[in-house]
Design an enzyme around this catalytic site. Structure first.
Site, PDB file in Angstrom:
ATOM      1  N   ASP A  54     -25.804  11.007 -28.450  1.00  0.00           N
ATOM      2  CA  ASP A  54     -27.632  11.472 -28.256  1.00  0.00           C
ATOM      3  C   ASP A  54     -27.653  13.246 -27.969  1.00  0.00           C
ATOM      4  OD1 ASP A  54     -27.554   8.646 -26.538  1.00  0.00           O
ATOM      5  OD2 ASP A  54     -25.588   8.616 -26.187  1.00  0.00           O
ATOM      6  N   ASP A  81     -28.249   8.565 -32.263  1.00  0.00           N
ATOM      7  CA  ASP A  81     -29.599   9.333 -31.052  1.00  0.00           C
ATOM      8  C   ASP A  81     -29.357  10.531 -31.980  1.00  0.00           C
ATOM      9  OD1 ASP A  81     -30.128   6.319 -30.323  1.00  0.00           O
ATOM     10  OD2 ASP A  81     -30.090   6.708 -28.613  1.00  0.00           O
ATOM     11  N   TYR A  84     -34.149  12.323 -32.090  1.00  0.00           N
ATOM     12  CA  TYR A  84     -34.889  11.934 -31.179  1.00  0.00           C
ATOM     13  C   TYR A  84     -36.391  11.727 -31.668  1.00  0.00           C
ATOM     14  CZ  TYR A  84     -31.422  10.289 -27.046  1.00  0.00           C
ATOM     15  OH  TYR A  84     -30.711   9.859 -26.562  1.00  0.00           O
ATOM     16  N   ASN A 114     -30.223   3.803 -31.485  1.00  0.00           N
ATOM     17  CA  ASN A 114     -31.330   2.868 -30.794  1.00  0.00           C
ATOM     18  C   ASN A 114     -32.396   3.994 -31.656  1.00  0.00           C
ATOM     19  OD1 ASN A 114     -29.731   4.367 -28.535  1.00  0.00           O
ATOM     20  ND2 ASN A 114     -31.942   3.649 -27.317  1.00  0.00           N
ATOM     21  N   HIS A 194     -22.756   3.758 -31.326  1.00  0.00           N
ATOM     22  CA  HIS A 194     -23.511   3.952 -30.410  1.00  0.00           C
ATOM     23  C   HIS A 194     -23.394   3.153 -28.469  1.00  0.00           C
ATOM     24  CE1 HIS A 194     -26.189   5.916 -29.095  1.00  0.00           C
ATOM     25  NE2 HIS A 194     -27.211   5.169 -28.646  1.00  0.00           N
ATOM     26  N   HIS A 204     -28.240   0.617 -18.721  1.00  0.00           N
ATOM     27  CA  HIS A 204     -27.798  -0.461 -19.853  1.00  0.00           C
ATOM     28  C   HIS A 204     -26.757  -0.677 -20.196  1.00  0.00           C
ATOM     29  CE1 HIS A 204     -30.838   1.196 -22.589  1.00  0.00           C
ATOM     30  NE2 HIS A 204     -29.919   2.698 -22.893  1.00  0.00           N
ATOM     31  N   HIS A 231     -25.602   6.480 -25.403  1.00  0.00           N
ATOM     32  CA  HIS A 231     -26.121   5.417 -24.993  1.00  0.00           C
ATOM     33  C   HIS A 231     -26.800   5.687 -23.994  1.00  0.00           C
ATOM     34  CE1 HIS A 231     -29.260   2.277 -26.246  1.00  0.00           C
ATOM     35  NE2 HIS A 231     -28.370   0.998 -25.756  1.00  0.00           N
ATOM     36  N   VAL A 232     -25.491   5.688 -23.059  1.00  0.00           N
ATOM     37  CA  VAL A 232     -25.525   5.808 -21.330  1.00  0.00           C
ATOM     38  C   VAL A 232     -25.540   7.459 -21.256  1.00  0.00           C
ATOM     39  CG1 VAL A 232     -24.881   5.160 -19.620  1.00  0.00           C
ATOM     40  CG2 VAL A 232     -24.421   3.479 -20.819  1.00  0.00           C
ATOM     41  N   HIS A 233     -26.472   7.697 -21.249  1.00  0.00           N
ATOM     42  CA  HIS A 233     -27.116   9.124 -20.371  1.00  0.00           C
ATOM     43  C   HIS A 233     -25.927  10.108 -19.704  1.00  0.00           C
ATOM     44  CE1 HIS A 233     -31.166   8.613 -22.778  1.00  0.00           C
ATOM     45  NE2 HIS A 233     -29.705   8.431 -24.059  1.00  0.00           N
TER      46      HIS A 233
END
Length: 333
Positions: A54, A81, A84, A114, A194, A204, A231-233
């Site tokens: 991310d 990711d 962006y 995603n 991811h 999520h 994915h989970v920030h």
């Protein structure tokens, strides 16, 4: 929307050797060093791997890239990711400019997230700009593949491809782990994907649960050591876990969705903290995984920023060593 995307395939590269190259009509000379040879001997160690997910294009993204460059790893694993861009295709070019100091000198292996498939992206920009070595592992999908890198065998999985026991990904994974992995040659088996299977953040939550139920038994059967996700920030490290229970034969899961994306960190955390969660914090950073020998690895996570109070207005970041993201109830801030 770039008019020209040029890809060069290099063959015959020698492990541990440094190569110099220069793009046509460019005055700048670049170089990169190949990872060490995967012969199972002590000469292959230590081997340092940079970990990030991310990433995005913010001041923290730049800090993450510089932190990885300072590590000087043999390879960087990026589990989705990247830019962006979200359908604004020119942002792939600006991301390339930001990413160049790292990607031009250190090999990078990635899989899609995603933001590579959603918002009208449909994998197009990602697959053309950051191709993966999937064909060499017998995969028909660029998003999942296997690749030997020094003493580590990387297994990339795709959260956004089919994963049931009748899917191409499932059958490829089972066959590849059964026939292509040599633990004498590559003692360390690392999976990247991811969306996390184990996360105690509210963001999520359990989004990849069906994928976990389908594919986790395969990873456990073949003794995967580390699973890298994002994915989970936020950042979270588990203890060895399998089927939601502590298990010394299970892998350690690392959620490192804190590379620097513009969407901010995720709070709050779920309570009580699950027994398998070893550490969790809502902040930004990168990690390093240093393989010291066949049985020992040293892992470290490096925080360099937290979310500021006015993040939703001006993407405020707090680079203080003592920073705390507002609302972080993970218990370790």
């Amino acid at each position: 929307d770039s008019q020209i995307l040029h890809t060069a395939t290099l063959t015959g590269l020698v492990a541990g050797k440094t190569y110099y190259y220069k793009p046509v009509d460019s005055c700048q000379l670049f170089s990169f060093k190949m990872p060490p040879k995967s012969d199972g001997t002590s000469k292959s160690y230590p081997m340092l791997v940079g970990l990030v997910v991310d990433l995005g294009q913010t001041a923290v993204s730049n800090a993450s890239i510089n932190a990885l460059i300072s590590m000087n790893p043999s390879v960087v694993l990026l589990a989705g990711d990247l830019a962006y861009a979200d359908g604004f295709y020119a942002l792939w070019d600006t991301f390339g400019n930001l990413f160049e100091p790292l990607a031009s000198k250190i090999p990078v292996l990635s899989t899609g997230g995603n933001h590579e498939v959603g918002a009208s992206e449909q994998w197009r920009s990602y697959s053309l700009r950051y191709p993966t070595p999937h064909k060499g592992s017998g995969s028909t999908n660029f998003c999942y593949y296997g690749k030997v890198v020094g003493v580590m065998h990387v297994i990339a999985l795709c959260t956004y491809a089919g994963f049931s026991n009748t899917s191409l990904q499932y059958n490829w994974l089972e066959n590849y782990l059964a026939t292509k992995v040599n633990r004498t040659q590559t003692p360390w088996l690392v999976t990247i994907m991811h969306a996390p299977w184990y996360s105690s953040n509210t963001g999520h939550w359990m989004e990849a649960e069906l994928m976990r139920r389908s594919l986790e038994p395969i990873l456990y059967k073949y003794g995967v050591d580390i699973v890298l996700c994002g994915h989970v920030h936020s950042y979270e490290r588990t203890l060895p876990v399998y089927n939601n229970s502590l298990n010394q034969c299970g892998p350690v899961h690392l959620t490192i969705g804190d590379g620097g994306n513009y969407e901010g960190t995720y709070v709050p955390w779920r309570t009580p903290k699950p027994v398998w969660s070893a550490f969790r914090e809502s902040s930004f950073g990168v990690a390093g995984l240093d393989f010291l020998n066949r049985t020992t690895a040293k892992y470290s996570w490096h925080r360099h920023a937290c979310q500021g109070g006015n993040y939703s207005i001006n993407f405020a970041m707090n680079f203080s060593d003592a920073c705390v993201t507002p609302g972080d109830n993970g218990g370790y801030s």
